[in-house]
Design a protein around this motif. Structure first.
Motif, PDB file in Angstrom:
ATOM      1  N   LEU A 882      42.935  43.614  58.280  1.00 32.55           N
ATOM      2  CA  LEU A 882      42.633  43.333  56.877  1.00 32.55           C
ATOM      3  C   LEU A 882      41.156  42.999  56.663  1.00 32.55           C
ATOM      4  O   LEU A 882      40.720  42.794  55.528  1.00 32.55           O
ATOM      5  N   GLY A 883      40.419  42.894  57.767  1.00 35.83           N
ATOM      6  CA  GLY A 883      38.992  42.593  57.664  1.00 35.83           C
ATOM      7  C   GLY A 883      38.684  41.166  57.272  1.00 35.83           C
ATOM      8  O   GLY A 883      37.648  40.885  56.667  1.00 35.83           O
ATOM      9  N   LEU A 884      39.571  40.232  57.649  1.00 35.39           N
ATOM     10  CA  LEU A 884      39.363  38.830  57.289  1.00 35.39           C
ATOM     11  C   LEU A 884      38.420  38.158  58.284  1.00 35.39           C
ATOM     12  O   LEU A 884      38.592  38.276  59.493  1.00 35.39           O
ATOM     13  N   THR A 885      37.457  37.434  57.780  1.00 35.20           N
ATOM     14  CA  THR A 885      36.528  36.700  58.647  1.00 35.20           C
ATOM     15  C   THR A 885      36.852  35.214  58.699  1.00 35.20           C
ATOM     16  O   THR A 885      36.380  34.509  59.586  1.00 35.20           O
ATOM     17  N   GLY A 886      37.628  34.726  57.734  1.00 33.92           N
ATOM     18  CA  GLY A 886      37.914  33.304  57.641  1.00 33.92           C
ATOM     19  C   GLY A 886      36.906  32.553  56.792  1.00 33.92           C
ATOM     20  O   GLY A 886      37.094  31.363  56.495  1.00 33.92           O
ATOM     21  N   ARG A 887      35.842  33.225  56.395  1.00 37.82           N
ATOM     22  CA  ARG A 887      34.826  32.580  55.561  1.00 37.82           C
ATOM     23  C   ARG A 887      35.095  32.788  54.071  1.00 37.82           C
ATOM     24  O   ARG A 887      34.355  32.293  53.225  1.00 37.82           O
ATOM     25  N   GLU A 888      36.173  33.518  53.779  1.00 36.50           N
ATOM     26  CA  GLU A 888      36.569  33.726  52.391  1.00 36.50           C
ATOM     27  C   GLU A 888      37.282  32.473  51.857  1.00 36.50           C
ATOM     28  O   GLU A 888      37.656  31.585  52.620  1.00 36.50           O
ATOM     29  N   ARG A 889      37.520  32.459  50.548  1.00 35.60           N
ATOM     30  CA  ARG A 889      38.382  31.435  49.957  1.00 35.60           C
ATOM     31  C   ARG A 889      39.657  32.111  49.496  1.00 35.60           C
ATOM     32  O   ARG A 889      39.634  33.230  48.964  1.00 35.60           O
ATOM     33  N   TYR A 890      40.790  31.439  49.718  1.00 40.82           N
ATOM     34  CA  TYR A 890      42.106  32.059  49.585  1.00 40.82           C
ATOM     35  C   TYR A 890      42.901  31.412  48.465  1.00 40.82           C
ATOM     36  O   TYR A 890      43.036  30.178  48.409  1.00 40.82           O
ATOM     37  N   THR A 891      43.465  32.248  47.597  1.00 39.11           N
ATOM     38  CA  THR A 891      44.400  31.785  46.575  1.00 39.11           C
ATOM     39  C   THR A 891      45.769  32.392  46.862  1.00 39.11           C
ATOM     40  O   THR A 891      45.900  33.619  46.990  1.00 39.11           O
ATOM     41  N   ILE A 892      46.773  31.528  47.024  1.00 41.62           N
ATOM     42  CA  ILE A 892      48.127  31.975  47.373  1.00 41.62           C
ATOM     43  C   ILE A 892      49.040  31.664  46.198  1.00 41.62           C
ATOM     44  O   ILE A 892      49.249  30.495  45.850  1.00 41.62           O
ATOM     45  N   ASN A 893      49.536  32.718  45.577  1.00 43.29           N
ATOM     46  CA  ASN A 893      50.384  32.568  44.392  1.00 43.29           C
ATOM     47  C   ASN A 893      51.810  32.191  44.804  1.00 43.29           C
ATOM     48  O   ASN A 893      52.450  32.884  45.589  1.00 43.29           O
ATOM     49  N   ILE A 894      52.313  31.084  44.283  1.00 41.46           N
ATOM     50  CA  ILE A 894      53.673  30.628  44.588  1.00 41.46           C
ATOM     51  C   ILE A 894      54.511  30.757  43.321  1.00 41.46           C
ATOM     52  O   ILE A 894      54.364  29.954  42.388  1.00 41.46           O
ATOM     53  N   PRO A 895      55.389  31.748  43.243  1.00 41.62           N
ATOM     54  CA  PRO A 895      56.204  31.940  42.039  1.00 41.62           C
ATOM     55  C   PRO A 895      57.246  30.834  41.880  1.00 41.62           C
ATOM     56  O   PRO A 895      57.563  30.112  42.819  1.00 41.62           O
ATOM     57  N   GLU A 896      57.788  30.726  40.663  1.00 37.64           N
ATOM     58  CA  GLU A 896      58.768  29.673  40.389  1.00 37.64           C
ATOM     59  C   GLU A 896      60.084  29.926  41.110  1.00 37.64           C
ATOM     60  O   GLU A 896      60.681  29.012  41.679  1.00 37.64           O
ATOM     61  N   ASN A 897      60.558  31.155  41.088  1.00 37.18           N
ATOM     62  CA  ASN A 897      61.872  31.468  41.660  1.00 37.18           C
ATOM     63  C   ASN A 897      61.714  32.003  43.085  1.00 37.18           C
ATOM     64  O   ASN A 897      61.777  33.206  43.331  1.00 37.18           O
ATOM     65  N   LEU A 898      61.489  31.081  44.007  1.00 39.92           N
ATOM     66  CA  LEU A 898      61.309  31.475  45.404  1.00 39.92           C
ATOM     67  C   LEU A 898      62.631  31.893  46.029  1.00 39.92           C
ATOM     68  O   LEU A 898      63.684  31.338  45.719  1.00 39.92           O
ATOM     69  N   LYS A 899      62.557  32.849  46.940  1.00 42.34           N
ATOM     70  CA  LYS A 899      63.709  33.285  47.709  1.00 42.34           C
ATOM     71  C   LYS A 899      63.330  33.314  49.193  1.00 42.34           C
ATOM     72  O   LYS A 899      62.157  33.429  49.525  1.00 42.34           O
ATOM     73  N   PRO A 900      64.322  33.193  50.102  1.00 48.87           N
ATOM     74  CA  PRO A 900      64.004  33.243  51.528  1.00 48.87           C
ATOM     75  C   PRO A 900      63.244  34.515  51.903  1.00 48.87           C
ATOM     76  O   PRO A 900      63.547  35.600  51.413  1.00 48.87           O
ATOM     77  N   ARG A 901      62.216  34.345  52.728  1.00 50.25           N
ATOM     78  CA  ARG A 901      61.393  35.443  53.241  1.00 50.25           C
ATOM     79  C   ARG A 901      60.783  36.291  52.122  1.00 50.25           C
ATOM     80  O   ARG A 901      60.643  37.509  52.243  1.00 50.25           O
ATOM     81  N   MET A 902      60.414  35.637  51.081  1.00 55.73           N
ATOM     82  CA  MET A 902      59.838  36.323  49.931  1.00 55.73           C
ATOM     83  C   MET A 902      58.381  36.706  50.215  1.00 55.73           C
ATOM     84  O   MET A 902      57.642  35.967  50.868  1.00 55.73           O
ATOM     85  N   LYS A 903      57.955  37.875  49.711  1.00 55.00           N
ATOM     86  CA  LYS A 903      56.561  38.289  49.823  1.00 55.00           C
ATOM     87  C   LYS A 903      55.764  37.674  48.669  1.00 55.00           C
ATOM     88  O   LYS A 903      56.213  37.677  47.516  1.00 55.00           O
ATOM     89  N   VAL A 904      54.597  37.127  48.999  1.00 50.39           N
ATOM     90  CA  VAL A 904      53.732  36.540  47.980  1.00 50.39           C
ATOM     91  C   VAL A 904      52.343  37.165  48.071  1.00 50.39           C
ATOM     92  O   VAL A 904      51.953  37.715  49.111  1.00 50.39           O
ATOM     93  N   GLN A 905      51.606  37.070  46.999  1.00 50.43           N
ATOM     94  CA  GLN A 905      50.275  37.664  46.947  1.00 50.43           C
ATOM     95  C   GLN A 905      49.214  36.665  47.399  1.00 50.43           C
ATOM     96  O   GLN A 905      49.227  35.502  47.010  1.00 50.43           O
ATOM     97  N   VAL A 906      48.292  37.160  48.232  1.00 59.11           N
ATOM     98  CA  VAL A 906      47.145  36.365  48.663  1.00 59.11           C
ATOM     99  C   VAL A 906      45.892  37.042  48.108  1.00 59.11           C
ATOM    100  O   VAL A 906      45.669  38.240  48.336  1.00 59.11           O
TER     101      VAL A 906
END
Length: 944
Positions: A882-906
C-alpha cells in the motif's frame, strides 16, 4: 430458565442416585460419535450449562453439526470448569478485581458481587530469580531474596485469597504452574454439585495447554478474559477446526520428548494451525508417556494452535495412579469417560473421529535437535548446529541472522574470572539452564540429564566423591517407611551407598575416573517444576552429579525461561559488550525470543536437559557432537556425547523404580502450608482494598476512573499518528517485557524518583500491579526493531518534532497534545506469552488501534478486551504493497452498525484510502468494544 436437556441427566452408578451425569449418548444423534474428542468436551459443557440465555439450544446444534459448521465462522459459548493463574498475570487480575469492587460501589452497586464464581487457582511461580547459583545454599538465598523483593505483592495476593471466595493460592516455592496443574490440580473429571463432568479450564498463561496432554481441555487466554470467566461469563469463541495429528512408529532410543516436540512445532507451523485445535491420535500416541504428551501439548502456542489435545486413555489412568490420586476417584473418572464416549484406545482405529484435516509424523524419523537462535519454531538438527550458527552469524539481521561482518567472525575476548583467564567468542555458552514446565515435568528428560551426568566422569573418588557429599539443599519433604515401600527397592538406601541398582548409575561408576567439567563463568542452574522432581533426582542418586557440574537447585519456578535468569558475572558482561560478541544461552524452555532470556545473550537455543548439560560442558554451540569429543578422560581417551548418552530404556527403568506415588502424596499434601515465610505473612481481609499511595508494586489502575453506568457511543479515530512502525513476529515480550528494568528506562526514572535503587527495581513482571510502571515499560524491550529507526532500541520518532525519544516519552507528548495513536505491524503481531499488559500498556499510551497483517489469537482477544481496535489488512495487502511509510496521519471510520469482521475505510492525510478488516470476530466482542472493554461491561452488569 430450566435446562432443555435435563432429561439427559442420569446416575452414573445406580447405587448413588444423587450423583448424575449428562449422558450425551441419549441424544440419539449419530453425529456425536464422529465428533473429535475435544469438541465433545465443548458439547458437554454447552448441554450442561444450557439456559437459553448465555447458552442456547442453537449453540448445541451448531456444535453437534461441527463437521459442517467448522467452516462457517460460527460463534459458540464455552464455560470452562475452572481458571488457573500465575502470579505475573494473577496480580494484575486481583488488582482489577479490587478496582472493580471500588467501581461497582461508586456506581451504587454491591461490591461483593465482584467475586469469582468459577473456581480459580493462582500459583506463585514467576517471581523467583537466579541471583545465586553454583552453591549449596542457592535455593535458600534465592527464596529469601524473592520474599524480600516481593513481600508487598505476596501480602496483596494473600489479601485476595481471603477477600475473594473460590480462589486458592499455591504459595511460592511450590513449583511451576503447569506442572503443579498436571500433578495435583487437575481433576480430569469433576464431581461437584451432584454431577460428574469433564475437567476443563482456561489459564492466564499461554502454556496452559500443557494440561491437554492429560486429556483435560484447556488453553491460555488473556487475564482480562479470564477475569470475566471467573465472574461467570462464558467464553465466546469461533467453533474451531480440528486438525488430526496421527503419530506412528516408535522414537529412536536416543531421542527425547524435547526432540519430538521441536519437530512437531516446526511441522505444524508449516501446516498452519493458528486458531485451530490439534488432536493427536494413532498408534504412536500409545508409545508416549503422559509427561511426553504434556511436553508436546505445552508448546502448543509455539506452533500456533489454540489447544493440543490428547484424549484420556489407559496411560492417562495409570498416570493418575502414579501421581498419587485417590483410587476411588480414578475409578469413577474412567467409568464416567467410558459412559460418555470420551475414553480412547489409540490402537483401535474405529474410534478415530472426523477431522478437518489429517497430518502425520512417523516418530522414528525424529532426530536430536534444538531450536533457535531467536524463535522456538526454528528447529536445527544437533548435527547441523555448528554449521547453522555460523550461517546465522553473517546473515542479515533477522530471525536467523546477526549481521556480523565476515572479518569479525573469529573475534574473541579474554577476561579474568576467579583469578583465571578465559576466552569468549561468538557462540560461547554463558547461560545453561535446566528450566521451564516444558521439560522439568518430564522424568524421562530430567533423569536423562542426571543419567548423562552419571555417565560423566568426576575428578577422583574419595572424600570428595559425590556419595560422600551431603546434599545441603532445603527440602522439606521426607517419605515415611510406608511410603518408601510403594516403590521397588528401599529409597533410603540412596543416602547410604552408591546406587548400583540402576543402569544409569552403572554408567556413572564406569566414568568415575575421567574429568569433564563446566567452565566456572557459565551460569548453570536447575529449577525443577515441583518438589517431586527434586525428590526423585535425589532418591535415584543423580543429584550430587548435577551439583558437581553446577546444576544445583536454584528455585522452584519459571526462572530463566521467563527471563528471570539473574545477572551474569560482570567480567563476562564486559567481555561480551567490548567484543560485541554473539553469546549464547541454552535452556530447556519453550521461549527464546530476542531479549527474553537475558539482554547479553543474543542467541538462545531450546534444548532437552541432557543437551543443555552437553553444551555447558562443551562451552560453545559451535561443536559437532558426532565428530568432536566433549573432552578427554584420565587415560587420554576422547569422550564423545554418544558414549555417555543414556537410552530411553535405561531412563525408563530408573523412572519405574523411583518415580512413585508416595512422593507425589508427600509433596502435595503439604503444598499449601510448607512455606513458612508465606504462612507468616499478615494480610487484611476487608472487602475493599486499601491502596497505599506510596506503594510502587500495587496501585489502583485508572481504567474505571470516568466510567458511567451507560456506555458512550464509539467514535471514529481522526488524524492519528503512528507511534511505532513494526515488522513481523512482534512478540508480547517486545510489547511488554517481563525481565529486568533497564537503568536508563522511563520505568527506572520513575522508580528512582521515588527513592529506589537499581537493586530494588526488580522486574517488569513483578511490577504488573502498578500501571504507572507498566505503561512506562510498554515497548521497552531493548531488542524492539522499529522501522522508523532501523535499529534495535526501545525508542521511536516523535513525528511532529522529529525527535528520537523513548516510546513512553513520545506517547506522553502525543497524549498531552490530545493526539490519537495507532501502531503498524506485520504478521503474527502479539505472538508469545498471553500477556494482558501487552494490551493494557498500549491502551494507557493512547493507542486506539493496531493495523497488522495477522494476530496471535490471545493477543487479539486482549486488545478487544481493552477496547483497542485490532485492524487487519485485506488478503494480499501489506504496508509495503500500500506504500505506507508510517509518517502519514490515519483516519479510521467506525460506522454505527458494526458487525463481526466488518470492513472499514482507512483514510490518510495524503488522500489515499484503503479498507481493513475490523477483527471483532463475534457479537460478544462487539458488545465489549461498545462498553470500552470487557471489564467495563462486567462492572456495568454487576452495578445494575
Amino acid at each position: 430458565m430450566s435446562n432443555p436437556f435435563a432429561h439427559l441427566a442420569e446416575p452414573l452408578d445406580p447405587a448413588q442416585p444423587g450423583k448424575k451425569f449428562f449422558n450425551l449418548n441419549k441424544l440419539g444423534d449419530s453425529r456425536y460419535g464422529r465428533l473429535p474428542f475435544s469438541i465433545r468436551v465443548l458439547l458437554e459443557a454447552a448441554i450442561r450449562n444450557c439456559d437459553q440465555f448465555l447458552v442456547k439450544k442453537d449453540d448445541i446444534e451448531n456444535i453437534l453439526n461441527w463437521n459442517v459448521m467448522q467452516h462457517e465462522n460460527i460463534e459458540v459459548p464455552f464455560k470452562p470448569a475452572r481458571v488457573i493463574l500465575q502470579d505475573f498475570t494473577g496480580v494484575p487480575a486481583v488488582v482489577d478485581f479490587a478496582a472493580m469492587r471500588d467501581a461497582v460501589k461508586k456506581l451504587g452497586g454491591d461490591p461483593e458481587k465482584i467475586n469469582p464464581i468459577c473456581p480459580a487457582d493462582l500459583v506463585i511461580d514467576h517471581s523467583i530469580q537466579v541471583d545465586f547459583n553454583r552453591r549449596v545454599d542457592s535455593l535458600q538465598k534465592n527464596q529469601d531474596l524473592e520474599f524480600e523483593r516481593n513481600r508487598e505483592r505476596f501480602e496483596f495476593l494473600k489479601w485476595g485469597s481471603q477477600a475473594f471466595r473460590n480462589m486458592r493460592i499455591i504459595p511460592p516455592g511450590s513449583g511451576i504452574i503447569h506442572q503443579v496443574n498436571l500433578e495435583y490440580l487437575a481433576r480430569v473429571v469433576f464431581d461437584q454439585d451432584g454431577y460428574y463432568y469433564p475437567d476443563s479450564l482456561v489459564g492466564t498463561d499461554s502454556h496452559t495447554t500443557m494440561i491437554d496432554g492429560l486429556g483435560v481441555l484447556g488453553w491460555g487466554v488473556g487475564g482480562i478474559e479470564a477475569e470475566a470467566v471467573m465472574l461467570g461469563q462464558p467464553i465466546s469463541m469461533v467453533l474451531p477446526q480440528v486438525i488430526g495429528y496421527r503419530l506412528m512408529g516408535n522414537p529412536h532410543p536416543l531421542v527425547t520428548s524435547t526432540d519430538i516436540v521441536l519437530t512437531i512445532t516446526k511441522h505444524l507451523r508449516q501446516v498452519g494451525v493458528v486458531g485451530k485445535f490439534v488432536e493427536f491420535f494413532g498408534p504412536g500416541v500409545a508409545q508416549l508417556s503422559i509427561a511426553d504428551r504434556a511436553t508436546i501439548a505445552n508448546m502448543c502456542p509455539e506452533y500456533g494452535a489454540t489447544a493440543a489435545f490428547f484424549p484420556v486413555d489407559e496411560v492417562s489412568i495409570k498416570y493418575l495412579v502414579q501421581t498419587g490420586r485417590d483410587e476411588e476417584k480414578v475409578k469413577y473418572i474412567k467409568r464416567y469417560l467410558q459412559a460418555v464416549g470420551m475414553f480412547r484406545d489409540f490402537s483401535d482405529s474405529s474410534q478415530d473421529p472426523d477431522f478437518a484435516e489429517v497430518v502425520e509424523l512417523d516418530l522414528k524419523t525424529v532426530v536430536p535437535c534444538c531450536s533457535g537462535p531467536k524463535r522456538p519454531q526454528d528447529k536445527v538438527a544437533v548435527s547441523d548446529m555448528r554449521k547453522d550458527f555460523e550461517s546465522c552469524l553473517g546473515a542479515k539481521q533477522g530471525f536467523k541472522g546477526f549481521q556480523v561482518a565476515p572479518d569479525h567472525h573469529d573475534d574473541h575476548k579474554t577476561f579474568i574470572y576467579n583469578n583465571s583467564e578465559f576466552t569468549l567468542a561468538h557462540g560461547s555458552v554463558v547461560i545453561a539452564a535446566i528450566t521451564s514446565c516444558t521439560n522439568t515435568s518430564n522424568p524421562s528428560v530430567m533423569l536423562g540429564a542426571g543419567s548423562t551426568l552419571l555417565s560423566l566422569p568426576h575428578s577422583s573418588c574419595g572424600a570428595a566423591c559425590p556419595w560422600m557429599m551431603e546434599l545441603q539443599q532445603p527440602f522439606p519433604y521426607a517419605l515415611d517407611s510406608a511410603q518408601e515401600n510403594q516403590g521397588a527397592g528401599c529409597a533410603s538406601e540412596a543416602d547410604q551407598a552408591p546406587p548400583e541398582r540402576s543402569p544409569a548409575c552403572l554408567l556413572a561408576k564406569k566414568a568415575v575416573d575421567a574429568g569433564l567439567t563446566v567452565k566456572p563463568y557459565i551460569k548453570t542452574s536447575l529449577s525443577p517444576g515441583s518438589g517431586v522432581v527434586t525428590y526423585y533426582l535425589r532418591e535415584s542418586g543423580v543429584m550430587p552429579y548435577l551439583s558437581q557440574l553446577g546444576f544445583d537447585v536454584v528455585g522452584y519456578g519459571c526462572m530463566t525461561c521467563i527471563g528471570n535468569s539473574g545477572p551474569l558475572p560482570e567480567p563476562v558482561v564486559e567481555a561480551i559488550t567490548q567484543g560485541d560478541l554473539v553469546a549464547v544461552g541454552v535452556l530447556s524452555g519453550n521461549r527464546n525470543f530476542e531479549g527474553r532470556v537475558h539482554p547479553n545473550t543474543r542467541a538462545n537455543y531450546l534444548a532437552s536437559p541432557p543437551l543443555v548439560i552437553a553444551y555447558a560442558i562443551a562451552g560453545t554451540i559451535k561443536i559437532d557432537f558426532e565428530k568432536e569429543p566433549l573432552g578427554v578422560n584420565a587415560k587420554g581417551q576422547q569422550v564423545f556425547l554418544k558414549d555417555i548418552w543414556p537410552t530411553r530404556e535405561e531412563i525408563q527403568a530408573v523412572e519405574r523404580q523411583y518415580v512413585i506415588p508416595g512422593m507425589f502424596k508427600e509433596v502435595y499434601q503439604k503444598i499449601e502450608t510448607v512455606n513458612e515465610s508465606w504462612n507468616a505473612l499478615a494480610a487484611p481481609s476487608d472487602t475493599l482494598y486499601y491502596w497505599n499511595p506510596k506503594s510502587t508494586y500495587i496501585k489502583s489502575p485508572p481504567f474505571f476512573e470516568n466510567l458511567t453506568l451507560e456506555p458512550q457511543p464509539a467514535k471514529s479515530i481522526v488524524d492519528a499518528y503512528v507511534l511505532l512502525n513494526l515488522g513481523d513476529s512482534v512478540t508480547t515480550d517486545h510489547i511488554s517485557p517481563a525481565g529486568n528494568i533497564a537503568r536508563n528506562s522511563p520505568a527506572a526514572r520513575y522508580l528512582t524518583n521515588r527513592g529506589l535503587t537499581p537493586r530494588e527495581f526488580n522486574s517488569y513482571g513483578s511490577r504488573r500491579g502498578n500501571d504507572a510502571i507498566m505503561a512506562r515499560g510498554t515497548f521497552a524491550n531493548i531488542r524492539l526493531l522499529n522501522k522508523f529507526l532501523n535499529k534495535q532500541a526501545p525508542q521511536t520518532i516523535h513525528l511532529p518534532s522529529g525527535e528520537v525519544l523513548d516510546v513512553f516519552d513520545a506517547a506522553e507528548r502525543y497524549q498531552q497534545a490530545g493526539l490519537p495513536l495507532i501502531v503498524l505491524a506485520g504478521k503474527e503481531y502479539g505472538s508469545g506469552s498471553s500477556r494482558d499488559w501487552a494490551a493494557k500498556g498500549p491502551f494507557l499510551l493512547g493507542i486506539k488501534a493496531v493495523l497488522a497483517e495477522s494476530y496471535e489469537r490471545i493477543h487479539r482477544s486482549n486488545l478487544v478486551g481493552m477496547g483497542v481496535i485490532p485492524l487487519e489488512y485485506l488478503p494480499g495487502e501489506t504496508a509495503d504493497t500500500l506504500g505506507l511509510t508510517g509518517r502519514e496521519r490515519y483516519t479510521i471510520n467506525i460506522p454505527e452498525n458494526l458487525k463481526p469482521r466488518m470492513k472499514v475505510q482507512v483514510k490518510l492525510d495524503t488522500g489515499k484510502t484503503f479498507q481493513a478488516v475490523m477483527r471483532f470476530d463475534t457479537d460478544v466482542e462487539l458488545t465489549y468494544f461498545h462498553n470500552g472493554g470487557i471489564l467495563n461491561y462486567m462492572i456495568r452488569k454487576m452495578a445494575k
